[in-house]
Design a protein around this motif. Sequence first.
Motif, PDB file in Angstrom:
ATOM      1  N   ARG A 186       0.821  -1.208   0.000  1.00 37.69           N
ATOM      2  CA  ARG A 186       0.000   0.000   0.000  1.00 37.69           C
ATOM      3  C   ARG A 186       0.863   1.269   0.000  1.00 37.69           C
ATOM      4  O   ARG A 186       0.594   2.217  -0.724  1.00 37.69           O
ATOM      5  CB  ARG A 186      -0.909  -0.099   1.223  1.00 37.69           C
ATOM      6  CG  ARG A 186      -1.373   1.128   1.873  1.00 37.69           C
ATOM      7  CD  ARG A 186      -2.199   0.703   3.073  1.00 37.69           C
ATOM      8  NE  ARG A 186      -1.941   1.549   4.218  1.00 37.69           N
ATOM      9  CZ  ARG A 186      -2.817   2.477   4.630  1.00 37.69           C
ATOM     10  NH1 ARG A 186      -3.946   2.651   4.016  1.00 37.69           N
ATOM     11  NH2 ARG A 186      -2.533   3.231   5.673  1.00 37.69           N
ATOM     12  N   ARG A 187       1.930   1.246   0.786  1.00 37.20           N
ATOM     13  CA  ARG A 187       2.799   2.416   0.858  1.00 37.20           C
ATOM     14  C   ARG A 187       3.499   2.671  -0.481  1.00 37.20           C
ATOM     15  O   ARG A 187       3.557   3.786  -0.980  1.00 37.20           O
ATOM     16  CB  ARG A 187       3.838   2.195   1.963  1.00 37.20           C
ATOM     17  CG  ARG A 187       4.372   3.465   2.530  1.00 37.20           C
ATOM     18  CD  ARG A 187       5.410   3.164   3.611  1.00 37.20           C
ATOM     19  NE  ARG A 187       6.577   4.019   3.422  1.00 37.20           N
ATOM     20  CZ  ARG A 187       6.569   5.325   3.681  1.00 37.20           C
ATOM     21  NH1 ARG A 187       5.488   5.917   4.120  1.00 37.20           N
ATOM     22  NH2 ARG A 187       7.650   6.055   3.485  1.00 37.20           N
ATOM     23  N   PHE A 188       3.974   1.559  -1.064  1.00 31.56           N
ATOM     24  CA  PHE A 188       4.674   1.679  -2.344  1.00 31.56           C
ATOM     25  C   PHE A 188       3.756   2.280  -3.416  1.00 31.56           C
ATOM     26  O   PHE A 188       4.125   3.225  -4.119  1.00 31.56           O
ATOM     27  CB  PHE A 188       5.182   0.307  -2.790  1.00 31.56           C
ATOM     28  CG  PHE A 188       5.610   0.255  -4.227  1.00 31.56           C
ATOM     29  CD1 PHE A 188       6.850   0.775  -4.604  1.00 31.56           C
ATOM     30  CD2 PHE A 188       4.773  -0.261  -5.207  1.00 31.56           C
ATOM     31  CE1 PHE A 188       7.242   0.757  -5.925  1.00 31.56           C
ATOM     32  CE2 PHE A 188       5.169  -0.276  -6.534  1.00 31.56           C
ATOM     33  CZ  PHE A 188       6.407   0.223  -6.893  1.00 31.56           C
ATOM     34  N   PHE A 189       2.545   1.730  -3.518  1.00 28.98           N
ATOM     35  CA  PHE A 189       1.639   2.209  -4.566  1.00 28.98           C
ATOM     36  C   PHE A 189       1.256   3.672  -4.332  1.00 28.98           C
ATOM     37  O   PHE A 189       1.187   4.460  -5.266  1.00 28.98           O
ATOM     38  CB  PHE A 189       0.381   1.340  -4.634  1.00 28.98           C
ATOM     39  CG  PHE A 189       0.633  -0.014  -5.254  1.00 28.98           C
ATOM     40  CD1 PHE A 189       1.105  -0.104  -6.559  1.00 28.98           C
ATOM     41  CD2 PHE A 189       0.411  -1.179  -4.539  1.00 28.98           C
ATOM     42  CE1 PHE A 189       1.342  -1.337  -7.136  1.00 28.98           C
ATOM     43  CE2 PHE A 189       0.650  -2.411  -5.118  1.00 28.98           C
ATOM     44  CZ  PHE A 189       1.123  -2.497  -6.404  1.00 28.98           C
ATOM     45  N   THR A 190       1.015   4.017  -3.051  1.00 28.41           N
ATOM     46  CA  THR A 190       0.654   5.408  -2.767  1.00 28.41           C
ATOM     47  C   THR A 190       1.775   6.348  -3.207  1.00 28.41           C
ATOM     48  O   THR A 190       1.535   7.354  -3.873  1.00 28.41           O
ATOM     49  CB  THR A 190       0.373   5.594  -1.262  1.00 28.41           C
ATOM     50  OG1 THR A 190      -0.544   4.586  -0.852  1.00 28.41           O
ATOM     51  CG2 THR A 190      -0.212   6.957  -0.987  1.00 28.41           C
ATOM     52  N   LEU A 191       3.005   5.980  -2.843  1.00 31.22           N
ATOM     53  CA  LEU A 191       4.131   6.840  -3.221  1.00 31.22           C
ATOM     54  C   LEU A 191       4.270   6.927  -4.736  1.00 31.22           C
ATOM     55  O   LEU A 191       4.488   8.004  -5.299  1.00 31.22           O
ATOM     56  CB  LEU A 191       5.430   6.318  -2.607  1.00 31.22           C
ATOM     57  CG  LEU A 191       5.597   6.598  -1.112  1.00 31.22           C
ATOM     58  CD1 LEU A 191       6.875   5.972  -0.600  1.00 31.22           C
ATOM     59  CD2 LEU A 191       5.599   8.103  -0.862  1.00 31.22           C
ATOM     60  N   ALA A 192       4.123   5.785  -5.396  1.00 32.11           N
ATOM     61  CA  ALA A 192       4.275   5.770  -6.852  1.00 32.11           C
ATOM     62  C   ALA A 192       3.230   6.669  -7.511  1.00 32.11           C
ATOM     63  O   ALA A 192       3.507   7.332  -8.509  1.00 32.11           O
ATOM     64  CB  ALA A 192       4.161   4.345  -7.384  1.00 32.11           C
ATOM     65  N   ILE A 193       2.036   6.684  -6.918  1.00 28.14           N
ATOM     66  CA  ILE A 193       0.980   7.515  -7.494  1.00 28.14           C
ATOM     67  C   ILE A 193       1.225   8.992  -7.200  1.00 28.14           C
ATOM     68  O   ILE A 193       1.094   9.846  -8.066  1.00 28.14           O
ATOM     69  CB  ILE A 193      -0.395   7.052  -6.976  1.00 28.14           C
ATOM     70  CG1 ILE A 193      -0.751   5.718  -7.633  1.00 28.14           C
ATOM     71  CG2 ILE A 193      -1.463   8.086  -7.254  1.00 28.14           C
ATOM     72  CD1 ILE A 193      -2.001   5.072  -7.102  1.00 28.14           C
ATOM     73  N   VAL A 194       1.628   9.278  -5.957  1.00 25.23           N
ATOM     74  CA  VAL A 194       1.871  10.678  -5.598  1.00 25.23           C
ATOM     75  C   VAL A 194       3.034  11.248  -6.416  1.00 25.23           C
ATOM     76  O   VAL A 194       3.031  12.420  -6.782  1.00 25.23           O
ATOM     77  CB  VAL A 194       2.124  10.814  -4.080  1.00 25.23           C
ATOM     78  CG1 VAL A 194       2.628  12.207  -3.738  1.00 25.23           C
ATOM     79  CG2 VAL A 194       0.843  10.532  -3.319  1.00 25.23           C
TER      80      VAL A 194
END
Lengths: 291, 318
Positions: A106-114
């Motif tokens: 979840r953290r990885f995807f959030t960062l990748a999106i931001v």
Amino acid sequence: MKATFGEKVFYGVNYAILALIGLSCILPMIHILALSLSDAQAVVSGRVVFWPVNVTIESYRNLIVGTDVVNAFKNNVILTVVGTALSMACTIIAAYPLSRRDMYGRRFFTLAIVFTMLFSGGIIPHYLVIKSLGLLNSYGAIWLPGLVSVFNMLVLKTYFESMPLEMEEAARIDGCNEWRLLLRIVLPLSLPVLAALTLFYAVGFWNQFMNVLLFMNDPSKYNLTVMVQQMIRSQSMLQELANLQPEDIMNMTPETIKSAGVIVMLVPMLVIYPFLQKYFVKGVMIGAIKG
Amino acid sequence: MRLDTAEETAGRRTPLQLERKVDRKRLQQNIPYFLMFIPVIAYFAIFKYAPMGGLVIAFKDYNFADGVFGSPWVGFGQFETLFSNPQTLQIIRNTFVLSVLSLLIGFPFPIILAILLNEARRMWFKRWVQTFVYLPHFLSWVIVSGMVITIFATEGVINDLLAPWLGEPIAFLYEQGSWLTIFIGSGIWKGAGWGAIIYLAALSSIDPSLYESASIDGANKFRQIAHITLPGIAPTIVIVFILSVGNVMEVGFDQVYTLQNSAVFSMSEVISTYTYKIGLQRLQFSLTAAMGFFESIIGLILVLMTNAVARRFGQGLW
């Protein structure tokens, strides 16, 4: 507590400034409306300020007869309705998994999106991607790249995260699966923020300009924004109104018909605006709570 | 992570078995998440990350026949062309000037507006003003520019009203100084009301008793604003500032494109409008991609820098 003299002066000045600011936002629109409803002679001689002179709807008639405005309006509605529906669906399925605390990565995807908020390829590579997908000259080129606004997604994710876990547990114990949980419990409880985001997307699609300009080369697919822009741009607009009779053109000035074009774009916005104001303010507030 | 509390308290399983069970459960719960999430991954991969990969054409001499991967490498050749050509240098400078001026001049307006609104005591009046000032945000730049051009034209209403004093009309839109003023002013007109909402949200969380005690201590309105209101919204101001610095390199295409005219090209041509005209209409893909790359990199560096500074003062975004 009674207001002191200084405070009275302060409030007086404050109200005066605010009234001025408020008027400055609304008066230009009233001026344009007055121009569009005035007779050409009055406009040319500069007699129209905030009140139409010799009221006539001639410029609207000419706009409808002489330009593609009806088709462009229809295109705008299609672009907005389909685009908003697609975007809302995708924003929900992006925000919901990311709001679950037990999702892997979840953290990885959030960062990748931001990160996509901070850095982008720019117009040319974007154009090449659209081109290689064969989306040129189709509305897919406008709907698909705008599917998820990262900001809106973060607002929704924050809202989902603020829901009590216990409720969700209870639903699970009652045999709710993930999809039912989302559709029957989480979404109905998020209606205010969903309304706000719908409005944000709808306004974005209604006002689309650059993408239509870049990707549509068939004028019959232009939306209202591009059509009105080209009208405002063109110096010799009157000649372009080929369908009109010469005597009609005699009674026209570019100002009145351009103003009518602006008003046609503006009115739908003004009509829905008062109903939705409370929702969008709420939406921004939720966004404000957490970055 | 969700724990199966009933089984945990029962203690019939060893911790290891329990952990496996929990993990399997977590995995099972993750399946629907990922099913949902696949389209989202695809979307970001195709429409956000693929264009970043496509930036390689900034280092190539792109042609349609060979495509993105087949075109010959030229290293930093495109950038050399860019930085040795006075015209492109001017466009980069224009982009900077327009956006930095818009940011610096425009930034305080939403804050001032929010403070003024916060001090308005009559609710009906406050609501009406708010309704009016939010409205321009919802209009497209085409509408706003259409109104601006109509109003400031030589035969527009401003010149009509000024005529008795000036004699002859002023070409507001065709002179650099007045064009710049109109450009920045229209940005403020469109955005200030909307920008104020976030500060109003921050203002509503300030404890009213602070104002009462300050007023008992004899602080007048201005001192109250300086010592209570402004410090109260300082964190919000910093966050908004970081985000706007991130956008500094992209003065909106719509605003510039719809307001510019041939008389002011020397100051109004910016990277995005140039990319549209030269890149897409005259197919100079590699050169304009290099320009866009430069724009994105500077934007990224600016956000990282601003955030680093803000973090020094304990208010960074991350």
